[in-house]
Design an enzyme around this catalytic site. Structure first.
Site, PDB file in Angstrom:
ATOM      1  N   CYS A  71      11.112 127.157  27.205  1.00  0.00           N
ATOM      2  CA  CYS A  71      11.691 126.564  25.994  1.00  0.00           C
ATOM      3  C   CYS A  71      11.756 127.592  24.870  1.00  0.00           C
ATOM      4  O   CYS A  71      10.748 128.228  24.544  1.00  0.00           O
ATOM      5  CB  CYS A  71      10.852 125.377  25.551  1.00  0.00           C
ATOM      6  N   CYS A  77       7.404 124.826  17.785  1.00  0.00           N
ATOM      7  CA  CYS A  77       7.195 123.392  17.939  1.00  0.00           C
ATOM      8  C   CYS A  77       5.755 123.134  18.368  1.00  0.00           C
ATOM      9  O   CYS A  77       5.180 123.892  19.155  1.00  0.00           O
ATOM     10  CB  CYS A  77       8.176 122.870  18.988  1.00  0.00           C
ATOM     11  N   CYS A  80       4.173 121.551  22.874  1.00  0.00           N
ATOM     12  CA  CYS A  80       3.654 122.108  24.126  1.00  0.00           C
ATOM     13  C   CYS A  80       2.664 123.237  23.844  1.00  0.00           C
ATOM     14  O   CYS A  80       2.790 123.961  22.855  1.00  0.00           O
ATOM     15  CB  CYS A  80       4.794 122.632  24.998  1.00  0.00           C
ATOM     16  N   GLN A 314       4.368 104.391  30.464  1.00  0.00           N
ATOM     17  CA  GLN A 314       4.015 105.787  30.714  1.00  0.00           C
ATOM     18  C   GLN A 314       5.224 106.699  30.509  1.00  0.00           C
ATOM     19  O   GLN A 314       6.322 106.404  31.004  1.00  0.00           O
ATOM     20  CB  GLN A 314       3.484 105.950  32.147  1.00  0.00           C
ATOM     21  N   TYR A 343      -7.171  96.103  29.406  1.00  0.00           N
ATOM     22  CA  TYR A 343      -6.322  97.025  28.641  1.00  0.00           C
ATOM     23  C   TYR A 343      -5.042  97.255  29.455  1.00  0.00           C
ATOM     24  O   TYR A 343      -4.662  98.377  29.776  1.00  0.00           O
ATOM     25  CB  TYR A 343      -7.046  98.341  28.356  1.00  0.00           C
ATOM     26  N   GLU A 364      -4.696  92.355  27.211  1.00  0.00           N
ATOM     27  CA  GLU A 364      -4.130  93.397  26.348  1.00  0.00           C
ATOM     28  C   GLU A 364      -4.063  92.877  24.919  1.00  0.00           C
ATOM     29  O   GLU A 364      -3.694  91.723  24.680  1.00  0.00           O
ATOM     30  CB  GLU A 364      -2.741  93.788  26.847  1.00  0.00           C
ATOM     31  N   CYS A 436      -6.663 108.406  29.712  1.00  0.00           N
ATOM     32  CA  CYS A 436      -5.716 109.400  29.195  1.00  0.00           C
ATOM     33  C   CYS A 436      -6.432 110.440  28.337  1.00  0.00           C
ATOM     34  O   CYS A 436      -5.795 111.357  27.817  1.00  0.00           O
ATOM     35  CB  CYS A 436      -4.609 108.711  28.395  1.00  0.00           C
TER      36      CYS A 436
END
Length: 481
Positions: A71, A77, A80, A314, A343, A364, A436
């Site tokens: 990129c 940016c 990433c 996701q 969750y 949830e 996560c």
């Protein structure tokens, strides 16, 4: 060492998610966005006994592992971190970071299965929230991502590589159009301006695209906006007076601009969302459908999901298939068994398990996600899937069923200790924890192990190539009392 002073050093290793470690004067200095082997120049921002934090100023010597990033925005940016590493090295780095975290948290021998690769290394995201702004103070209108380390500056990421070409065409066409209109972006300090965000979502399996323009209800020039705010003029009042013709004509022209694009996918909905929140978040105060519908479809593991603009799903569809297949394998035989999916979000994992379970109950806190889960369960013909809206900490006391298995997929901060204790009190033989944020998982594992659970195995799933993030799946078991 003194705060504010500039030093040089070599990064010895990185810890999750992107914390480079330098040893200097018997201190452990953390400098983010660095790689092992880089020699860097950094400024000391914080100092504590034995530790410190530094701000990266310059990479003096690159790491021997580095390559040219795919990129052109990389480094400017903030999206990433690891695109300048070969993908195999990214996986190796994440495996080392995850193993170190888990080894420090797990008290008995367990099986570590490494990190599973994403099916796509580039063009993998199915959702992007681009921000309007400027790249420098009073510069031309920009649309893209925040500059690394900056709250205000926006980099126009029209060559972003973690999305496909359709996203880039939509971004460029939108930016070009609103530059022509000379409309100001929403200024986060002055709380004035019109343009806020561009949200683009696309189904990897279906190719369906949803585009959402997010603005304030302020209109006109910068001076006009300030006057509107002073006088308390709201868009609803303007509509009643027939003064919103410019917005309507702009929306119509923008829609035509998007419809003229030659895309691989198909735009099925174009929306205009109004958001007058002072916070820099994508919030829905009110939404108008300018074209098509306000949802799109995506498919995972043979199931079909209806997704609204702001509902959770996701962000790597093909990676999600790897993640949920892994969780399903960890859960094992579910025939005639009762499963709690806590969750549960929009109920994706619950529905994947439902076809081979007696009953699945999802809990949830986000009501919109619960309603989406119910809609999708009907869409997939699943009549043994049930979803409840509310905080797990409270709802868990109201559940009449007793689970045989529990799936946990909490938000980034993990599980509230009181809720975790209630989950443990069910005494199920098997828990599958999807995380996560591995640091939150490591913290929760301490309590689970202290209450009799044993970690059998763990694996990472690389849902976010080029970044420092990784999903983790852990299988915990406890012998029946």
């Amino acid at each position: 060492m003194k705060k504010g002073e500039i030093y040089e050093g070599t990064v010895e290793k990185t810890e999750f998610p992107n914390r480079g470690i330098i040893k200097a004067e018997e201190r452990r200095i953390i400098v983010k966005n660095t790689l092992p082997g880089q020699r860097i120049r950094y400024r000391i921002r914080k100092l504590r006994k034995g530790t410190g934090e530094g701000q990266l100023l310059e990479v003096l010597t690159p790491s021997p592992l580095e390559i040219s990033p795919a990129c052109p925005h990389f480094g400017l940016c903030g999206g990433c971190t690891y695109q300048n590493l070969p993908y195999e090295e990214q996986i190796r780095l994440k495996e080392g970071q995850l193993r170190e975290l888990l080894d420090g948290a797990i008290t008995a021998p367990y099986v570590f299965e490494g990190v599973k690769e994403s099916p796509r290394r580039l063009s993998y995201r199915n959702k992007m929230e681009f921000s309007f702004g400027d790249e420098e103070k009073d510069g031309p209108l920009a649309l893209g991502m925040h500059r690394r380390g900056s709250f205000y500056d926006i980099v126009t990421t029209d060559q972003c590589q973690i999305v496909d070409e359709d996203y880039r065409k939509i971004l460029s066409a939108t930016l070009e159009y609103f530059q022509e209109q000379r409309l100001p972006f929403y200024h986060r300090l002055r709380h004035t301006g019109y343009l806020r965000h561009l949200l683009v979502r696309k189904g990897a399996r279906t190719g369906e695209i949803l585009v959402v323009l997010v603005t304030t209800t302020q209109t006109g020039t910068q001076a006009g906006q300030e006057k509107e705010r002073e006088e308390g003029v709201r868009l609803e009042e303007m509509q009643q007076e027939g003064m919103d013709s410019r917005i309507q004509s702009m929306d119509s022209a923008w829609v035509k601009r998007l419809q003229s694009l030659k895309l691989d996918g198909e735009i099925v909905g174009i929306l205009h969302t109004y958001n007058d929140s002072l916070a820099d978040v994508v919030q829905n105060d009110r939404t108008e459908v300018l074209y098509g519908r306000d949802y799109f479809y995506e498919e995972l593991l043979g199931l079909r999901f209806k997704i609204s603009p702001f509902s959770f799903f996701q962000t790597n569809s093909l990676g999600a298939e790897v993640l949920y297949s892994t969780a399903r394998d960890y859960i094992g035989d579910t025939k005639d068994r009762m499963i709690f999916d806590l969750y549960s979000g929009t109920g994706t994992i619950a529905q994947i398990l439902a076809s081979v379970a007696r009953k699945v109950v999802g809990v949830e806190i986000v009501e919109e996600a619960v309603e989406a889960a119910r809609v999708n369960a009907r869409l997939n013909g699943l009549d043994n899937c049930f979803f409840l809206a509310g905080d797990v900490l409270k709802v868990i006391d109201e559940l009449q069923d007793k689970p045989d298995l529990i799936v946990l997929d909490p938000p980034r901060d993990g599980i509230h200790p009181k809720a975790l204790q209630k989950i443990i009190d069910f005494g199920v033989e098997k828990i599958v924890y999807i995380s996560c944020k591995p640091t939150s998982l490591a913290r929760d594992l301490e309590m689970l192990q202290g209450r009799g659970y044993r970690v059998e195995k763990c694996v990472g799933v690389d849902m976010f190539p080029g970044t420092g993030h990784v999903e983790t799946v852990a299988l915990l078991t406890r012998k029946a009392q």
